[in-house]
Write an enzyme that holds these catalytic residues in place. Sequence first.
Site, PDB file in Angstrom:
ATOM      1  CB  ALA A 173     -10.944  -0.718  -6.532  1.00 45.12           C
ATOM      2  CG  ASP A 174      -8.588  -4.330  -2.844  1.00 44.77           C
ATOM      3  OD1 ASP A 174      -7.570  -3.965  -3.448  1.00 44.77           O
ATOM      4  OD2 ASP A 174      -8.809  -4.054  -1.659  1.00 44.77           O
ATOM      5  CB  ALA A 175     -13.536  -7.540  -6.176  1.00 43.56           C
TER       6      ALA A 175
END
Length: 402
Positions: A173-175
Amino acid sequence: MLDQMDGQGPLKGLKVLDIATIIAAPFAASLLADFGAEVTKFEMPGRGDGLRYFPPFRDDKPLWWKVTNRGKRYGTLDLRKPEGLEIMKKLIAEHDVLVENFRPGTLAKWGLDRETLWALNPDLVILRVSAFGQTGPKSRQGGFARIFEAMGGLTYITGMKESAPVHPGYPIADAFGGVFGAFSIMAALYGIKANGTRGEEIDLALTEATFRLLENIAIEYDQLGQVRERDGNNNQYTAPANVFRTKDGRYVTVTGSTDSMFAANMRAIGQAQLIDDPRFVGNRARMAQRETLDEIFRAYMESHTLDETLDAFAREGGAIGPIYSVEQIFEDAQMQAREVVTAVADDDFGTVRMQNVVPRLTNNPGRVRWSAKDLGVDTNEILADLGFDAEQIATLRDNGII
């Protein structure tokens, strides 16, 4: 036309200030750096970005950090102090983009509210990355990738049918939050240029970004009242599609949503006589028979090695992929031919290898200029560019401003 080997990137001349931490927002800034933007990252003096303390380490040096923040300049600055705030204001006036991920309202509390930022630089694009957005009852809550994945719907649909939900093996989700961030910055910059508007503020909620990627689960629920559930490695829109273990203990994934691909897959496993079987004609019919099809494919894989299986599918043009570890990615001939992994200059280890720039541009492709560096190594140079002399810089350092 630019020299294809120039490697400066199409964003050469774009000036970006990165005052964010951990992964998503800094990754957005690094994507811009890959394509030539001049990105300057500021961290708090002393400790710096928390990602510096995430494993893995080599010789006590953080390796993850070197990738996520590659290609930037690195300064330190305490925005909570008046002198630091004044320096940041000077920098704001000279940059095109500001990237931040403090909890909503934090920059305003320090004296950098939206109106102040735009008074300093009316064309400034502000990327604000947060867990839940700048508004709403949860806006002040923090979060990390696992929270975004859980509340954005990804974790619920990931895992085996009868087991607990499973997070991916990387904070994905960060990526893709970083990808949304870089895309939104470019959309804002284009809007300013094309429409004659001034600055833009981007409100990127990482939980919303996660949900946005799960395209069909929302309309499925809205129109059919169905809640998507976990289903292991099955594909919920085409069959056959699953993960299978080969005779030599390797794993492959098979898919094929079209009739022609189904036919190629069946020829590959020596079952061409089933192509026109009424049970398997059309994707809807195959979905109803996916357990039967899985057994047919499983029997083939269990009696053939990985190489035998891949060769058979290659001959027939079937859709299969070996499930690679990172070691196999490094060794794969296709990955090597495309230079998917590139050697990058590094202050600690001479060179390190990491993922190359994605996607590829033909005429002005960009490049990874260097891996991320130690805390504040460029601070003196950055301040000198602003007009500070050596004595002033020393005073700022003595006072803990930088």
